[in-house]
Design a protein around this motif. Structure first.
Motif, PDB file in Angstrom:
ATOM      1  N   GLU A  42       0.774  -1.241   0.006  1.00  0.00           N
ATOM      2  CA  GLU A  42       0.133  -0.064  -0.013  1.00  0.00           C
ATOM      3  C   GLU A  42       0.728   1.104  -0.025  1.00  0.00           C
ATOM      4  N   MET A  44       3.349   1.775  -1.691  1.00  0.00           N
ATOM      5  CA  MET A  44       3.809   2.151  -3.115  1.00  0.00           C
ATOM      6  C   MET A  44       2.405   2.370  -3.957  1.00  0.00           C
ATOM      7  N   ILE A  47       2.355   3.832  -7.536  1.00  0.00           N
ATOM      8  CA  ILE A  47       3.823   3.891  -7.901  1.00  0.00           C
ATOM      9  C   ILE A  47       4.136   2.805  -8.739  1.00  0.00           C
ATOM     10  N   ILE A  48       3.683   1.719  -8.246  1.00  0.00           N
ATOM     11  CA  ILE A  48       4.121   0.221  -8.826  1.00  0.00           C
ATOM     12  C   ILE A  48       2.879  -0.624  -9.268  1.00  0.00           C
ATOM     13  N   ASP A  49       2.955  -1.487 -10.021  1.00  0.00           N
ATOM     14  CA  ASP A  49       1.695  -2.368 -10.425  1.00  0.00           C
ATOM     15  C   ASP A  49       1.613  -3.522  -9.352  1.00  0.00           C
ATOM     16  N   ARG A  51      -0.096  -5.815  -8.856  1.00  0.00           N
ATOM     17  CA  ARG A  51      -0.031  -7.220  -9.090  1.00  0.00           C
ATOM     18  C   ARG A  51       1.206  -7.920  -8.858  1.00  0.00           C
ATOM     19  N   THR A  52       2.251  -6.972  -8.709  1.00  0.00           N
ATOM     20  CA  THR A  52       3.739  -7.648  -8.455  1.00  0.00           C
ATOM     21  C   THR A  52       3.609  -7.897  -6.839  1.00  0.00           C
ATOM     22  N   ALA A  53       2.860  -7.385  -6.171  1.00  0.00           N
ATOM     23  CA  ALA A  53       2.981  -7.478  -4.716  1.00  0.00           C
ATOM     24  C   ALA A  53       2.074  -9.006  -4.417  1.00  0.00           C
TER      25      ALA A  53
ATOM     26  N   PHE B  17       7.196  10.379  -9.758  1.00  0.00           N
ATOM     27  CA  PHE B  17       6.437   9.870  -8.436  1.00  0.00           C
ATOM     28  C   PHE B  17       7.119  10.833  -7.280  1.00  0.00           C
ATOM     29  N   ARG B  26       3.488   3.824   6.218  1.00  0.00           N
ATOM     30  CA  ARG B  26       3.155   2.547   6.130  1.00  0.00           C
ATOM     31  C   ARG B  26       4.146   1.662   5.929  1.00  0.00           C
ATOM     32  N   TRP B  58      12.534   1.287   1.319  1.00  0.00           N
ATOM     33  CA  TRP B  58      11.149   1.570   0.498  1.00  0.00           C
ATOM     34  C   TRP B  58      11.551   1.903  -1.104  1.00  0.00           C
ATOM     35  N   VAL B  62      10.571  -0.208  -4.331  1.00  0.00           N
ATOM     36  CA  VAL B  62       9.910   0.262  -5.445  1.00  0.00           C
ATOM     37  C   VAL B  62      10.611  -0.201  -6.718  1.00  0.00           C
ATOM     38  N   HIS B  65       9.817  -4.019  -7.327  1.00  0.00           N
ATOM     39  CA  HIS B  65       8.608  -3.941  -7.923  1.00  0.00           C
ATOM     40  C   HIS B  65       8.522  -3.525  -9.483  1.00  0.00           C
ATOM     41  N   GLN B  66       9.005  -2.494  -9.969  1.00  0.00           N
ATOM     42  CA  GLN B  66       9.048  -1.919 -10.887  1.00  0.00           C
ATOM     43  C   GLN B  66       9.829  -2.782 -12.028  1.00  0.00           C
ATOM     44  N   LEU B  68      10.064  -6.153 -11.548  1.00  0.00           N
ATOM     45  CA  LEU B  68       9.078  -7.283 -11.769  1.00  0.00           C
ATOM     46  C   LEU B  68       7.963  -6.803 -12.759  1.00  0.00           C
TER      47      LEU B  68
END
Lengths: 154, 302
Positions: A42, A44, A47-49, A51-53, B17, B26, B58, B62, B65-66, B68
């Protein structure tokens, strides 16, 4: 770590820190915390997709901050110079993280190296390394948090 | 398998961003890092920062995840190194970039993609840099077994791996107990004839080249040990330091009553510390798959 930093650091011979090398934490039993993982995702949002989480968890999800993880295991934070900062992290995933079972984590100060900055200040880097194994002893992977201890210019 | 679309030199860039205070709070909760200067302006200012400082981890997350998100749903990172070159302040605009530096074939796994990623501040300075190795699995057929891929993954005909074990008193004692055998065990004693199975690197997961078979999009209906043979020059003994050299000699499929059977046959050569042969075993393992119920065959996945 970047090749620049790898080549600049040398093993420290400073007795103030070498006594810490090899210190091991008690063994901890850990498991994937899906709530923590969701809260982290949450943070991110947008900022990110997202689904990758929801992909199978890796050590980065179990141990998002290797330095904090190792300190919480009971290892001392080395403080011999003026200021301590987070120097980065490394993760190695060798096999999937168990999803429905707990697994073991053992943290250790595996090395301390040092270099001088461009302005001549001493910088020490402690490697806080955690090894994760299944309950059968199979290595899941490792996570390292690097703690930088730096001299502040006077 | 579909052909890999990645190649060295490909790049990706994010939209700008801004990490918010909500983001870092969080993240503090999710990562268990409640160091105050990440979310308390007064503490951050006292330490000489213009405002609360974004967690380095963090930013690492980021980037991860970007990476992936770009490589695809099934990709996963095997190596990820990140260093924090400069603090970023909550609310400031950032952007990230990723670049692929190499792509290599990884039999049984797909492809290894190596590259770098970084977070850049509005003044174009790099505040966070990372290096990664990701595995991008292939898209596999769900109506045929990947025989050729499997042969390559287990290095059919070549040495698949070599592992050395020491046989301790406790090893043989436990093995004998599991067989209901009584009596003391001492250094130099012979191990039971079936002890060769306890030294199999594949059974011990020290050699694990075909585990991708468990993730095929084809229903598996069973499997297990199929055959075991052993020929001894002499018995294994407590105190032996044994080197096991494993070779896969056959990979084949055949129709069975429970579906299509996939056999992998391996030979283990056991030698002592001087390189003298102790024994040779030949073992086969079978997995059975129901190809008739795969979607491509008109069936439904279970």
């Amino acid at each position: 770590m970047s090749s620049r930093l790898q080549s600049d650091f040398i093993a420290s011979a400073d007795e103030r820190v070498t006594t810490f090398v090899g210190v091991v934490s008690p063994v901890r039993l850990v498991r994937v915390n899906e709530h923590a993982r969701a809260v982290s995702a949450e943070s991110m949002q947008g900022i990110i997709d997202l689904r990758t989480a929801h992909t199978p968890p890796r050590l980065e999800d179990v141990c998002p901050d290797p330095l904090v993880f190792a300190i919480e295991s009971g290892l001392p934070r080395i403080r011999v110079l003026d200021r301590q900062i987070d120097g980065g992290s490394s993760w190695r995933n060798l096999r999937p993280v168990p999803i429905d079972d707990s697994f073991y984590a053992v943290s250790q100060i595996s090395a301390v190296d040092e270099r001088h900055t461009a302005t001549g200040r001493l910088m020490m880097r402690a490697h806080y390394e955690t090894r994760f194994t299944t309950r059968r002893g199979e290595l899941i992977g490792t996570a390292i948090g690097y703690s930088l201890d730096v001299e502040v210019a006077s | 398998m579909t052909e890999l679309t990645w190649q060295a030199g490909q790049t990706w860039a994010s939209d700008p961003f801004r990490p918010s205070l909500s983001s870092v709070v969080r993240w503090a909760a999710g990562s268990d890092d409640f160091t105050a200067f990440h979310f308390d302006p007064a503490v951050a200012t006292e330490l000489g920062h213009a405002g609360p400082v974004v967690h380095g981890t963090w930013k690492a997350s980021v980037l991860r995840h970007q990476i992936l998100g770009w490589l695809g749903d099934d990709a996963y990172l095997t190596e990820f190194d990140v260093e924090y070159r400069r603090a970023d302040i909550v609310g400031e605009e950032l952007r990230s970039t990723i670049e692929i530096s190499g792509v290599a074939d990884a039999p049984g796994l797909g492809h290894h993609v190596t590259g770098s990623a970084q977070i850049v501040a509005s003044d174009d300075s790099v505040t966070t840099s990372a290096r990664f190795v990701a595995t991008v699995p292939p898209t596999r057929s769900d109506n045929a077994l990947p025989i050729d891929e499997l042969k390559k993954a287990v290095r059919l005909g070549d040495i698949a791996g070599q592992v050395t074990y020491r046989i301790d008193v406790s090893d043989v004692r436990r093995f004998r107990e599991s067989l209901g055998m009584e009596g003391e065990v001492n250094e130099g004693d012979d191990a039971p004839p079936t002890f060769f199975a306890a030294l199999d690197p594949v059974e011990r997961r020290d050699i694990n080249l075909d585990s991708f078979l468990l993730d095929l999009p084809i229903p598996m209906t069973g499997g297990g040990n199929a055959t075991n043979e052993v020929e001894y020059v002499r018995p294994f003994r407590v105190g032996d330091v044994v080197t096991v050299t494993t070779r896969y000699t056959e990979v084949y499929e055949k129709k069975g009553s429970r579906g299509t059977l996939l056999f992998r046959v391996r030979v283990n050569d056991f030698t002592d510390a001087q390189g003298a042969p102790i024994a040779q075993s030949r073992c086969s393992h079978v997995l059975s798959f129901d190809l008739s119920s795969s979607p491509a065959a008109g069936g439904q996945q279970r």
